[in-house]
Design a protein around this motif. Structure first.
Motif, short mmCIF file in Angstrom:
data_model
loop_
_atom_site.label_atom_id
_atom_site.label_comp_id
_atom_site.label_asym_id
_atom_site.label_seq_id
_atom_site.Cartn_x
_atom_site.Cartn_y
_atom_site.Cartn_z
N TYR A 178 0.86 -1.19 0.00
CA TYR A 178 0.00 0.00 0.00
C TYR A 178 0.89 1.23 0.00
CZ TYR A 178 -3.72 -3.15 1.69
OH TYR A 178 -4.63 -4.16 1.86
N GLU A 179 0.38 2.29 -0.62
CA GLU A 179 1.11 3.56 -0.62
C GLU A 179 0.35 4.55 0.25
OE1 GLU A 179 3.97 4.03 -2.08
OE2 GLU A 179 4.09 2.30 -3.42
N PRO A 180 1.06 5.38 1.01
CA PRO A 180 0.37 6.36 1.85
C PRO A 180 -0.23 7.48 0.99
CG PRO A 180 2.75 6.62 2.02
CD PRO A 180 2.52 5.42 1.17
N ASP A 181 -1.33 8.07 1.48
CA ASP A 181 -1.88 9.24 0.81
C ASP A 181 -1.04 10.47 1.15
OD1 ASP A 181 -3.90 7.62 -0.07
OD2 ASP A 181 -5.32 8.19 1.49
N ALA A 182 -0.52 10.48 2.37
CA ALA A 182 0.31 11.61 2.80
C ALA A 182 1.30 11.11 3.84
CB ALA A 182 -0.57 12.71 3.38
N GLY A 183 2.37 11.85 4.02
CA GLY A 183 3.36 11.48 5.02
C GLY A 183 4.53 10.74 4.41
N GLU A 184 5.50 10.42 5.25
CA GLU A 184 6.72 9.79 4.77
C GLU A 184 7.01 8.52 5.56
OE1 GLU A 184 9.77 12.65 5.40
OE2 GLU A 184 9.07 13.97 3.80
N ILE A 185 7.56 7.53 4.85
CA ILE A 185 8.01 6.31 5.52
C ILE A 185 9.48 6.11 5.21
CG2 ILE A 185 7.69 3.83 5.76
CD1 ILE A 185 4.78 4.31 4.76
N LEU A 186 10.28 5.95 6.24
CA LEU A 186 11.72 5.76 6.06
C LEU A 186 12.13 4.39 6.58
CD1 LEU A 186 11.21 8.99 6.64
CD2 LEU A 186 13.70 9.03 6.56
N LEU A 187 13.04 3.77 5.85
CA LEU A 187 13.61 2.50 6.28
C LEU A 187 15.11 2.73 6.45
CD1 LEU A 187 11.51 0.28 6.37
CD2 LEU A 187 12.59 -0.77 4.39
N PHE A 188 15.59 2.57 7.64
CA PHE A 188 17.01 2.84 7.94
C PHE A 188 17.41 4.22 7.39
CE2 PHE A 188 16.48 -1.74 7.71
CZ PHE A 188 16.85 -2.08 9.00
N GLY A 189 16.52 5.17 7.61
CA GLY A 189 16.83 6.55 7.25
C GLY A 189 16.60 6.92 5.81
N LYS A 190 16.15 5.94 4.97
CA LYS A 190 15.96 6.27 3.56
C LYS A 190 14.49 6.19 3.17
CE LYS A 190 20.54 5.00 1.97
NZ LYS A 190 21.19 3.75 2.47
N GLN A 191 14.08 7.16 2.36
CA GLN A 191 12.69 7.22 1.89
C GLN A 191 12.37 5.96 1.07
OE1 GLN A 191 10.35 9.46 2.29
NE2 GLN A 191 11.40 11.30 3.01
N ILE A 192 11.31 5.23 1.44
CA ILE A 192 11.01 4.05 0.65
C ILE A 192 10.37 4.40 -0.68
CG2 ILE A 192 10.85 2.47 2.61
CD1 ILE A 192 7.81 2.53 2.24
N ARG A 193 9.77 5.60 -0.78
CA ARG A 193 9.12 5.93 -2.05
C ARG A 193 10.15 6.16 -3.16
NH1 ARG A 193 7.08 11.23 0.40
NH2 ARG A 193 8.91 12.56 0.23
N ASP A 194 11.42 6.37 -2.79
CA ASP A 194 12.46 6.56 -3.80
C ASP A 194 12.98 5.22 -4.31
OD1 ASP A 194 12.18 9.22 -3.34
OD2 ASP A 194 13.88 9.35 -1.95
N LYS A 195 12.57 4.13 -3.69
CA LYS A 195 13.15 2.83 -4.06
C LYS A 195 12.23 2.06 -4.98
CE LYS A 195 15.86 2.49 0.06
NZ LYS A 195 16.78 1.67 0.73
N ASP A 196 12.84 1.22 -5.79
CA ASP A 196 12.06 0.32 -6.63
C ASP A 196 11.37 -0.70 -5.71
OD1 ASP A 196 11.10 -1.46 -8.47
OD2 ASP A 196 13.03 -2.41 -8.82
N PRO A 197 10.03 -0.78 -5.78
CA PRO A 197 9.32 -1.67 -4.85
C PRO A 197 9.81 -3.12 -4.91
CG PRO A 197 7.76 -0.45 -6.24
CD PRO A 197 9.12 -0.04 -6.67
N VAL A 198 10.14 -3.59 -6.11
CA VAL A 198 10.59 -4.98 -6.24
C VAL A 198 11.89 -5.20 -5.47
CG1 VAL A 198 11.44 -6.69 -7.88
CG2 VAL A 198 9.39 -5.37 -8.42
N GLN A 199 12.83 -4.29 -5.64
CA GLN A 199 14.11 -4.40 -4.93
C GLN A 199 13.90 -4.26 -3.42
OE1 GLN A 199 16.79 -5.41 -6.38
NE2 GLN A 199 15.79 -5.34 -8.38
N LEU A 200 13.05 -3.31 -3.05
CA LEU A 200 12.76 -3.08 -1.64
C LEU A 200 12.22 -4.35 -0.98
CD1 LEU A 200 12.25 -0.74 0.61
CD2 LEU A 200 9.87 -0.91 -0.15
N ARG A 201 11.26 -5.00 -1.67
CA ARG A 201 10.60 -6.17 -1.09
C ARG A 201 11.54 -7.35 -0.94
NH1 ARG A 201 5.87 -5.02 -5.15
NH2 ARG A 201 4.79 -3.38 -4.01
#
Lengths: 210, 256
Positions: B55-78
């Protein structure tokens, strides 16, 4: 019975040719139907409107008797193998199409979610999960279509496509029961044998099912 | 650095009159075993499915180990995040070994490494490799299937594991065993685990931290001791009381 033995002694070669012709026409028709129905089914599974249009369309074509299609095609394409294959393809598409659509619509959602969440890209998910899981049901449709096509290829002889139907139509014209038995029996055996072999294969590809 | 950070995350699903996540802020430290507790519809599953971008957020930010997950390729992230669900989701047409090796195959690990890792994972979840590797999922019990689910999620050594009620459909005795083993695996790995449950006993037993959610908001985030001793509000207090657990259970409870 004696007549049959005499027939095979005198016409063995011709019989073999007709048998091979029958198998060839059936095979090409089913193959062509798969080429049409499998991709169409996969596309339709994701698009409800296209799905109802395609299913209704092919369902309608299926109601028209094969013989009628054959005769309707004569003025357009003439006689011979080509119109026969077209009619048989129209006959074979619906079961393959319907089963393919169903197979892709009934994929277990938790497996799709798991494969996505593991990090499969859409192509990997399609080839590693969706297609193998959908294949048994698709194959069941192909089996139905194949058996139907083998039986119907008999009629194709009527417009000069050849095949085992030739023996039956000759028998009808000459009022020779032995030829009717040989032709009819051969079609029956061929279709039963094919059905049996395909069942065996189905059991092999679903060996993981409980 | 926090393993997972939610900054003012908001999510509302189409056709729903209320948000699934209502401006959620949280920082989860690396190495924690967070159990998320809440009734159905409280947003706990939405919370973890946002971490691996199902799921993607409508608003706000999610960081994984300090990095924005929206900047990452979902496949690689998963591929870097382990994911286990209640329905397990093993692929029925693949053997146990093939299931566990799914992502290593995609990543083109060499054969020996895959074999060795599959065996190691099976041993980790307490299944004999030679006995189980070539079986199909349908030939296993529910508990065994979920062990395979865990092994499959763990094989790439993810820094974060997301578990969505993984033991929800498993009988009480088997569940107890699986909980103990999961706890052991977490303690040995020191990775971050986020575990959704609606069973307060399970939450207290497994969690180094408990996150209590209701109506898309986090009501309390703290150690089991803190939550039991100082419930944040009436809802949390009621939750603890109705479940019949008390501090005494925590003290002599096993494995806590």
């Amino acid at each position: 019975m004696e007549n049959a033995i005499v027939y095979f002694q005198n016409n063995g070669r011709e019989y073999f040719g007709l048998l091979m012709g029958h198998i060839g026409i059936s095979f090409v028709s089913v193959l062509a139907a798969m080429v049409v129905a499998v991709p169409l089914g996969i596309v339709c599974a994701g698009r409800p409107r296209l799905k109802s249009i395609a299913e209704a369309g092919f369902g309608l074509l299926r109601i028209v008797p094969s013989l009628a299609i054959l005769i309707l095609l004569i003025p357009i394409i003439g006689t011979g193998v080509k119109p026969a294959v077209i009619a048989l393809v129209l006959l074979a598409v619906p079961p393959i199409l319907i089963n393919t659509v169903q197979a892709f619509l009934t994929l277990p959602p938790e497996m799709l979610e798991a494969s996505l969440a593991m990090g499969m890209n859409p192509r990997e998910q399609f080839f590693k999960v969706k297609l193998p899981l959908a294949f048994p049901l698709m194959f069941a449709g192909i089996r139905t279509a194949t058996v139907e096509v083998i039986a119907s290829t008999t009629i194709a002889s009527y417009i000069g496509a050849g095949g085992l139907g030739d023996i039956i139509f000759t028998g009808l014209a000459l009022l020779r029961t032995d030829l009717l038995f040989i032709g009819g029996g051969s079609v029956a055996v061929l279709s039963l044998l094919t059905g049996y072999l395909m069942d065996r294969y189905y059991r092999y590809i679903t060996r993981w099912q409980p | 650095m926090a393993a997972v950070t939610f900054k003012d995350v908001y999510k509302q699903f189409e056709g729903m009159g209320y948000p699934a996540l209502d401006h959620v802020n949280i920082e989860i430290a690396e190495g924690e075993f967070v159990t998320i507790l809440g009734s159905s519809g409280c947003g706990k599953t939405t919370f973890i499915k946002m971490i691996n971008r199902l799921y993607e957020p409508d608003a706000g930010e999610i960081l994984l180990f300090g990095k924005q997950i929206r900047d990452k390729d979902p496949v690689q992230l998963r591929r870097r995040i382990g994911y286990v669900i209640q329905q397990v989701g093993l692929f029925p047409h693949m053997t146990v070994g093939e299931n566990i090796a799914t992502i290593p195959h995609i990543l083109k690990w060499d054969k020996e490494r895959i074999n060795a890792q599959v065996d190691a994972m099976l041993l980790l979840v307490d299944l004999e490799p030679q006995e189980f590797k070539n079986r199909y999922p349908a030939q296993l019990s529910g508990g065994q299937q979920q062990r395979i689910g865990l092994a499959r999620a763990l094989i790439c050594d993810p820094r974060i594991m997301l578990l969505d009620e993984p033991f929800g459909a498993i009988d009480a005795i088997t569940r107890e065993n699986l909980q103990n083993e999961l706890k052991r695996i977490h303690t040995e790995s020191k990775k971050t685990y986020i575990f959704v449950t609606h069973d307060i006993r399970e939450a207290l037993k497994l969690g180094t931290k408990i996150m209590i959610m209701n109506q898309g908001q986090i009501l309390q985030y703290g150690t089991p001791e803190e939550v039991l001793a100082h419930p944040a509000d009436g809802f949390v207090e009621e939750l603890i009381q109705t479940s019949g657990v008390s501090e005494s259970l925590l003290k002599d409870g096993d494995g806590i």
